[in-house]
Design a protein around this motif. Structure first.
Motif, PDB file in Angstrom:
ATOM      1  N   PRO A 196      50.281 -48.255 -35.957  1.00 30.93           N
ATOM      2  CA  PRO A 196      50.167 -48.984 -34.707  1.00 30.93           C
ATOM      3  C   PRO A 196      49.805 -50.700 -34.862  1.00 30.93           C
ATOM      4  O   PRO A 196      48.728 -50.604 -35.737  1.00 30.93           O
ATOM      5  CB  PRO A 196      49.362 -48.408 -33.710  1.00 30.93           C
ATOM      6  N   PHE A 197      50.251 -51.602 -34.505  1.00 29.17           N
ATOM      7  CA  PHE A 197      50.212 -52.840 -34.723  1.00 29.17           C
ATOM      8  C   PHE A 197      48.577 -53.342 -34.617  1.00 29.17           C
ATOM      9  O   PHE A 197      47.955 -53.862 -35.497  1.00 29.17           O
ATOM     10  CB  PHE A 197      51.092 -53.613 -33.964  1.00 29.17           C
ATOM     11  N   ARG A 240      49.996 -63.443 -43.325  1.00 25.73           N
ATOM     12  CA  ARG A 240      50.193 -63.189 -41.957  1.00 25.73           C
ATOM     13  C   ARG A 240      51.776 -62.909 -41.671  1.00 25.73           C
ATOM     14  O   ARG A 240      52.339 -61.708 -41.041  1.00 25.73           O
ATOM     15  CB  ARG A 240      49.788 -64.012 -41.251  1.00 25.73           C
ATOM     16  N   GLU A 241      52.579 -63.736 -42.360  1.00 29.29           N
ATOM     17  CA  GLU A 241      54.073 -63.780 -42.256  1.00 29.29           C
ATOM     18  C   GLU A 241      54.590 -62.369 -42.713  1.00 29.29           C
ATOM     19  O   GLU A 241      55.435 -61.904 -42.373  1.00 29.29           O
ATOM     20  CB  GLU A 241      54.528 -64.999 -42.894  1.00 29.29           C
ATOM     21  N   PRO A 248      58.995 -53.339 -36.820  1.00 27.41           N
ATOM     22  CA  PRO A 248      59.552 -52.147 -36.361  1.00 27.41           C
ATOM     23  C   PRO A 248      58.783 -51.223 -35.518  1.00 27.41           C
ATOM     24  O   PRO A 248      59.129 -50.602 -34.569  1.00 27.41           O
ATOM     25  CB  PRO A 248      60.021 -51.392 -37.460  1.00 27.41           C
ATOM     26  N   ARG A 249      57.535 -51.410 -35.619  1.00 27.98           N
ATOM     27  CA  ARG A 249      56.380 -50.458 -34.782  1.00 27.98           C
ATOM     28  C   ARG A 249      55.848 -51.231 -33.618  1.00 27.98           C
ATOM     29  O   ARG A 249      55.036 -50.737 -32.884  1.00 27.98           O
ATOM     30  CB  ARG A 249      55.424 -49.870 -35.727  1.00 27.98           C
ATOM     31  N   MET A 250      56.302 -52.403 -33.502  1.00 30.67           N
ATOM     32  CA  MET A 250      55.377 -53.165 -32.551  1.00 30.67           C
ATOM     33  C   MET A 250      56.232 -52.876 -30.997  1.00 30.67           C
ATOM     34  O   MET A 250      57.255 -52.653 -31.040  1.00 30.67           O
ATOM     35  CB  MET A 250      55.754 -54.764 -32.626  1.00 30.67           C
ATOM     36  N   THR A 251      55.406 -53.096 -29.927  1.00 26.87           N
ATOM     37  CA  THR A 251      55.860 -53.121 -28.729  1.00 26.87           C
ATOM     38  C   THR A 251      56.539 -54.288 -28.389  1.00 26.87           C
ATOM     39  O   THR A 251      56.355 -55.279 -28.876  1.00 26.87           O
ATOM     40  CB  THR A 251      54.518 -52.823 -27.904  1.00 26.87           C
ATOM     41  N   ARG A 302      54.337 -61.804 -28.322  1.00 29.03           N
ATOM     42  CA  ARG A 302      53.070 -62.614 -28.605  1.00 29.03           C
ATOM     43  C   ARG A 302      53.331 -63.005 -30.278  1.00 29.03           C
ATOM     44  O   ARG A 302      52.918 -64.178 -30.374  1.00 29.03           O
ATOM     45  CB  ARG A 302      52.009 -61.843 -28.763  1.00 29.03           C
ATOM     46  N   THR A 303      54.176 -62.472 -31.059  1.00 24.64           N
ATOM     47  CA  THR A 303      54.194 -63.020 -32.314  1.00 24.64           C
ATOM     48  C   THR A 303      55.495 -63.633 -32.567  1.00 24.64           C
ATOM     49  O   THR A 303      55.676 -63.823 -33.862  1.00 24.64           O
ATOM     50  CB  THR A 303      54.096 -61.739 -33.468  1.00 24.64           C
ATOM     51  N   HIS A 304      56.246 -63.656 -31.500  1.00 30.21           N
ATOM     52  CA  HIS A 304      57.575 -64.335 -31.728  1.00 30.21           C
ATOM     53  C   HIS A 304      57.471 -65.760 -32.253  1.00 30.21           C
ATOM     54  O   HIS A 304      58.621 -66.229 -33.168  1.00 30.21           O
ATOM     55  CB  HIS A 304      58.344 -64.503 -30.443  1.00 30.21           C
TER      56      HIS A 304
END
Length: 495
Positions: free
Chosen positions: A207-208, A222-223, A231-234, A240-242
């Motif tokens: 999980p993230f 980070r990138e 693929p596993r992010m909610t 938030r990371t867009h």
């Protein structure tokens, strides 16, 4: 003349409405005009007062659209004072608690279980409620990785039996209480956690929120980490990371309306203007989804929307009042009949996408404008005011305008007026009101607006306590009759 019994019923109804407003808006965090301690002390008093004097109605509040913070506090209060309830009350409370826990985010429930343990609440009913909730979790192994301390605390408190062997529960028990004893786990997430200590490739399987810690330990860029973990992010984690990932698969229109409004307001003006079509389209799509069956049913709607400086909120609730106003603007446009909506910002701006917290709060002047007939000379069917209620330019003008309008120009109530307030006033133990005759309801998420307008009518004084109690009974019956979906439980499950 009112009888004493009727007077008591009216006081009870007023107290319940006051508590409902607080439970919807207040979170114990700092607001623009009051500190966190003031908020917490005010909430402590209200919860104790309503639980002691109106326990049945206090429990019934779990069926309303209150926020998660107060829902957890109500559950804790009911469990902590179970000895004060009758057997029938305990049965009803148990069902309401179980139904509400099924709708709370899991991290909030595990935090609540920690408070239950610290408070020393360990009776048979409490253990059964916790055990049933854990048994209903779709993947306890996932929870053990993502909410490890919470699962461990809950398992200890209810004496959860974790047998030896290769059963899933046995693996969870070994993972929580005997880490490092098993060479490998059959559960993929448990084994990924084990391998992530020395293998970078396993980090992206977690999980993230758990993977972030391992990525920092391995020194991953980070990138690169975000690209692998995507693929596993909610949905919320993707949002938030867009700004870093710029992934094209982030579906903004699928986000909850108020959450999307917060995202839009966090963007610089240049990005908002450059992405106008995308952002406006996403807001309108989210608003149509939130309106549902109510779309187009409100007739002619005029709105006064507060974008004064106080709508900037606080460091803990940054731009939250303004986000609620922006979300309500788009929702009201959908709720109104086609082409029959008019939104007026207190700053005088006409571009909703570029609003920012600025200036005083001339609510009175905007209310005067909003009460003017629309195209064709027709008066509005509804006037909705979205504001923290601090009318200060000049002070008190909005309340006086509404009083005169109702008494002299619209005694037949052709125009329904409602004030929704996203800010809890700790000093007044309620949301701030514009005038005594204007129904006011607290609001946290714009999506709850149709239901809150129904609650607000009880504050107008035209309905009695019996109608309010009947409404609460209907909400409780509906709440207990519905089955929570996994998406409702997770509040942001993997899209």
């Amino acid at each position: 003349m009112r009888t004493p019994e009727n007077s008591a019923d009216l006081v009870a109804a007023e107290d319940v409405l006051l508590f409902a407003n607080a439970a919807i808006t207040a979170t114990g965090q700092r607001e623009f005009r009051s500190g966190a301690l003031d908020q917490q002390l005010s909430l402590d008093f209200l919860h104790t007062y309503v639980r002691v004097n109106y326990r049945r109605l206090y429990a019934a509040s779990l069926a309303l659209d209150i926020n998660d913070h107060n829902a957890a506090r109500i559950v804790l209060g009911l469990l902590e004072t179970a000895g004060e309830a009758s057997a029938e009350e305990r049965r009803t409370e148990g069902r309401l608690i179980a139904a509400r826990l099924a709708r709370l985010p899991p991290q909030r429930v595990y935090r609540l279980f920690g408070e239950v343990r610290r408070a020393g609440i360990n009776n048979r009913r409490t253990r059964a409620i916790m055990r049933d909730w854990l048994a209903a979790r779709p993947d306890l192994g996932h929870d053990a990785v993502k909410y490890r301390s919470g699962v461990k605390t809950a398992a200890r408190h209810i004496h959860l039996r974790c047998p030896q062997g290769a059963e899933p529960l046995a693996e969870v028990g070994a993972f929580l209480f005997r880490p490092g004893k098993l060479p490998r786990y059959e559960h993929p997430l448990l084994d990924a956690w084990r391998r992530a200590h020395y293998e970078q490739g396993a980090v992206a399987e977690l999980p993230f929120t758990v993977a972030e810690g391992f990525a920092a330990r391995h020194g991953m860029k980070r990138e690169v980490f975000l690209k692998r973990a995507a693929p596993r992010m909610t949905r919320l984690e993707r949002l938030r990371t867009h700004a870093v990932t710029q992934r094209p698969d982030v579906d903004l229109a699928a986000m909850p309306l108020t959450r999307l409004a917060l995202y839009v307001l966090a963007l610089p003006f240049e990005q908002r203007a450059a992405r106008r079509t995308e952002l406006t389209g996403a807001l309108r799509t989210a608003a149509r989804r939130a309106a549902g069956k109510h779309a187009g049913s409100w007739g002619r709607v005029h709105a006064v929307l507060d974008d004064s400086f106080s709508s900037s909120g606080s460091g803990q609730k940054r731009r939250r009042p303004l986000a609620v106003a922006l979300a309500c603007h788009h929702l009201l446009e959908v709720l109104a009949a086609p082409g029959a909506y008019r939104g007026l910002w207190t700053s005088g701006r006409g571009d909703a996408l570029l609003v920012r917290p600025w200036g005083p709060t001339p609510l009175g002047m905007r209310v005067l404008d909003a009460l003017e007939p629309g195209p064709g000379g027709a008066e509005p069917d509804r006037l909705v005011i979205v504001s923290d209620g601090w009318d200060n330019a000049p002070a008190g003008l909005a309340g006086e305008v509404l009083r005169v309008w109702r008494a002299r120009l619209d005694p037949g109530r052709r125009t329904a007026v409602v004030h929704v307030n996203p800010v809890y006033d700790a000093d007044g133990f309620d949301v701030r009101r514009l005038a005594a005759g204007v129904p006011t309801a607290g609001i946290r998420d714009a999506e709850d607006l149709p239901a809150l307008v129904e609650i607000a009518r009880f504050a107008e004084g035209r309905t009695g306590a019996a109608e309010l109690h009947a409404y609460l009974d209907r909400r409780v019956a509906l709440f207990l009759g519905e089955k929570a979906t996994e998406n409702e439980t997770e509040k942001g499950a993997v899209a």
